[in-house]
Design a protein around this motif. Structure first.
Motif, PDB file in Angstrom:
ATOM      1  N   CYS A  37      48.664  40.107  33.188  1.00 11.30           N
ATOM      2  CA  CYS A  37      47.339  39.489  33.197  1.00 11.30           C
ATOM      3  C   CYS A  37      47.437  38.303  34.150  1.00 11.30           C
ATOM      4  N   ILE A  38      46.991  38.498  35.385  1.00 11.22           N
ATOM      5  CA  ILE A  38      47.115  37.478  36.423  1.00 11.22           C
ATOM      6  C   ILE A  38      45.751  37.213  37.037  1.00 11.22           C
ATOM      7  N   VAL A  39      45.476  35.933  37.283  1.00  7.23           N
ATOM      8  CA  VAL A  39      44.271  35.522  37.994  1.00  7.23           C
ATOM      9  C   VAL A  39      44.735  35.080  39.378  1.00  7.23           C
ATOM     10  N   THR A  40      44.074  35.566  40.427  1.00  9.37           N
ATOM     11  CA  THR A  40      44.451  35.273  41.795  1.00  9.37           C
ATOM     12  C   THR A  40      43.274  34.682  42.548  1.00  9.37           C
ATOM     13  N   GLY A  41      43.534  33.648  43.326  1.00 13.49           N
ATOM     14  CA  GLY A  41      42.492  33.061  44.164  1.00 13.49           C
ATOM     15  C   GLY A  41      43.039  31.967  45.039  1.00 13.49           C
ATOM     16  N   ASN A  42      42.521  31.885  46.263  1.00 11.60           N
ATOM     17  CA  ASN A  42      42.948  30.859  47.222  1.00 11.60           C
ATOM     18  C   ASN A  42      44.466  30.775  47.336  1.00 11.60           C
ATOM     19  N   GLU A  43      45.103  31.931  47.485  1.00 12.29           N
ATOM     20  CA  GLU A  43      46.562  32.036  47.633  1.00 12.29           C
ATOM     21  C   GLU A  43      47.316  31.462  46.443  1.00 12.29           C
ATOM     22  N   LYS A  44      46.690  31.474  45.276  1.00 18.19           N
ATOM     23  CA  LYS A  44      47.306  30.956  44.059  1.00 18.19           C
ATOM     24  C   LYS A  44      47.235  32.033  42.987  1.00 18.19           C
ATOM     25  N   ASN A  45      48.342  32.276  42.303  1.00 18.48           N
ATOM     26  CA  ASN A  45      48.383  33.215  41.187  1.00 18.48           C
ATOM     27  C   ASN A  45      48.664  32.437  39.910  1.00 18.48           C
ATOM     28  N   ILE A  46      47.901  32.729  38.874  1.00 16.01           N
ATOM     29  CA  ILE A  46      48.159  32.125  37.568  1.00 16.01           C
ATOM     30  C   ILE A  46      48.391  33.258  36.573  1.00 16.01           C
ATOM     31  N   GLN A  47      49.578  33.269  35.996  1.00 17.05           N
ATOM     32  CA  GLN A  47      49.914  34.251  34.966  1.00 17.05           C
ATOM     33  C   GLN A  47      49.319  33.761  33.659  1.00 17.05           C
ATOM     34  N   LEU A  48      48.449  34.560  33.063  1.00 19.78           N
ATOM     35  CA  LEU A  48      47.872  34.193  31.778  1.00 19.78           C
ATOM     36  C   LEU A  48      48.920  34.350  30.688  1.00 19.78           C
ATOM     37  N   GLN A  49      48.760  33.639  29.605  1.00 20.41           N
ATOM     38  CA  GLN A  49      49.722  33.652  28.509  1.00 20.41           C
ATOM     39  C   GLN A  49      49.340  34.670  27.437  1.00 20.41           C
ATOM     40  N   LEU A  50      48.658  35.706  27.837  1.00 22.06           N
ATOM     41  CA  LEU A  50      48.188  36.722  26.902  1.00 22.06           C
ATOM     42  C   LEU A  50      49.009  37.991  27.021  1.00 22.06           C
ATOM     43  N   ALA A  51      49.101  38.723  25.912  1.00 25.01           N
ATOM     44  CA  ALA A  51      49.795  40.010  25.916  1.00 25.01           C
ATOM     45  C   ALA A  51      48.914  41.059  26.603  1.00 25.01           C
ATOM     46  N   PRO A  52      49.444  41.763  27.595  1.00 25.37           N
ATOM     47  CA  PRO A  52      48.654  42.805  28.258  1.00 25.37           C
ATOM     48  C   PRO A  52      48.547  44.049  27.379  1.00 25.37           C
ATOM     49  N   PRO A  53      47.588  44.889  27.596  1.00 22.34           N
ATOM     50  CA  PRO A  53      46.553  44.818  28.637  1.00 22.34           C
ATOM     51  C   PRO A  53      45.439  43.851  28.238  1.00 22.34           C
ATOM     52  N   CYS A  54      44.973  43.105  29.199  1.00 27.01           N
ATOM     53  CA  CYS A  54      43.907  42.130  28.982  1.00 27.01           C
ATOM     54  C   CYS A  54      42.577  42.694  29.441  1.00 27.01           C
ATOM     55  N   SER A  55      41.501  42.102  28.951  1.00 25.30           N
ATOM     56  CA  SER A  55      40.152  42.535  29.311  1.00 25.30           C
ATOM     57  C   SER A  55      39.257  41.326  29.496  1.00 25.30           C
ATOM     58  N   ILE A  56      38.337  41.430  30.450  1.00 25.30           N
ATOM     59  CA  ILE A  56      37.333  40.386  30.611  1.00 25.30           C
ATOM     60  C   ILE A  56      36.270  40.608  29.542  1.00 25.30           C
ATOM     61  N   VAL A  57      35.923  39.552  28.850  1.00 28.28           N
ATOM     62  CA  VAL A  57      34.939  39.637  27.771  1.00 28.28           C
ATOM     63  C   VAL A  57      33.534  39.571  28.368  1.00 28.28           C
ATOM     64  N   LYS A  58      32.680  40.442  27.893  1.00 29.47           N
ATOM     65  CA  LYS A  58      31.292  40.456  28.344  1.00 29.47           C
ATOM     66  C   LYS A  58      30.531  39.308  27.693  1.00 29.47           C
ATOM     67  N   VAL A  59      29.560  38.775  28.410  1.00 29.84           N
ATOM     68  CA  VAL A  59      28.728  37.697  27.891  1.00 29.84           C
ATOM     69  C   VAL A  59      27.599  38.315  27.089  1.00 29.84           C
ATOM     70  N   GLY A  60      27.685  38.218  25.774  1.00 30.10           N
ATOM     71  CA  GLY A  60      26.623  38.682  24.880  1.00 30.10           C
ATOM     72  C   GLY A  60      25.883  39.907  25.353  1.00 30.10           C
ATOM     73  N   GLU A  61      24.571  39.855  25.283  1.00 30.37           N
ATOM     74  CA  GLU A  61      23.740  40.999  25.639  1.00 30.37           C
ATOM     75  C   GLU A  61      23.481  41.104  27.132  1.00 30.37           C
ATOM     76  N   ASN A  62      23.816  40.053  27.911  1.00 26.16           N
ATOM     77  CA  ASN A  62      23.604  40.091  29.364  1.00 26.16           C
ATOM     78  C   ASN A  62      24.579  41.017  30.062  1.00 26.16           C
ATOM     79  N   ARG A  63      25.751  41.231  29.470  1.00 30.84           N
ATOM     80  CA  ARG A  63      26.798  42.106  29.991  1.00 30.84           C
ATOM     81  C   ARG A  63      27.422  41.566  31.275  1.00 30.84           C
ATOM     82  N   LYS A  64      27.202  40.284  31.603  1.00 29.75           N
ATOM     83  CA  LYS A  64      27.889  39.665  32.735  1.00 29.75           C
ATOM     84  C   LYS A  64      29.339  39.431  32.332  1.00 29.75           C
TER      85      LYS A  64
END
Length: 143
Positions: A37-64
């Motif tokens: 579970c890694i976030v990448t941006g602007n030549e920077k990687n941040i390893q999340l401290q979560l057990a994989p597999p990870c998922s992006i959570v949807k915002v309520g009923e908007n589904r964003k």
């Protein structure tokens, strides 16, 4: 011709700001798979401290996938689904892929940071979360 020029001006006033906004965030991506579970941006990687597999959570009923607060985007990432035995007090199913661990990713002016892990809070990526959870992560973040 006058009406045509007004239409072009309105079009430009709407499209140009949207294009600039999307380019400002185009270099941010999340690598969420079964191994990491890694976030990448602007030549920077941040390893999340979560057990994989990870998922992006949807915002309520908007589904964003994020909530926007002025110039900060807040994403919530859920860790691997927890065993259903640990989630018995809620009326959910295995298909909901719920977990008790989540972590927020903050993107502000092209830079990114992450929160600490939130434990013991039910998070179901497909069911989504209420806006107040995103705001709570944002208020609790360390700058």
């Amino acid at each position: 011709m006058v009406l045509g020029n007004i239409g072009i001006i309105r079009f430009a006033c709407i499209i140009i700001p949207l294009t600039l906004f999307s380019y400002a965030h185009a270099d941010i991506k999340m690598v969420l798979n079964s191994d990491q579970c890694i976030v990448t941006g602007n030549e920077k990687n941040i390893q999340l401290q979560l057990a994989p597999p990870c998922s992006i959570v949807k915002v309520g009923e908007n589904r964003k996938e994020f909530y926007q607060y002025e110039n900060v985007r807040v994403y919530i990432i859920a860790s691997a689904p927890a065993p259903l035995e640990k989630l018995q007090k809620w009326s959910i199913t295995v298909e909901d892929n719920c977990t008790l661990q989540s972590q927020a990713v903050f993107i502000e002016n092209g830079s990114m940071s992450v929160s600490t892990i939130r434990e013991k809070s039910l998070t179901c990526p497909q069911l989504g979360l209420d806006e107040k959870v995103y705001r709570d992560f944002l208020i609790g973040r360390s700058i």
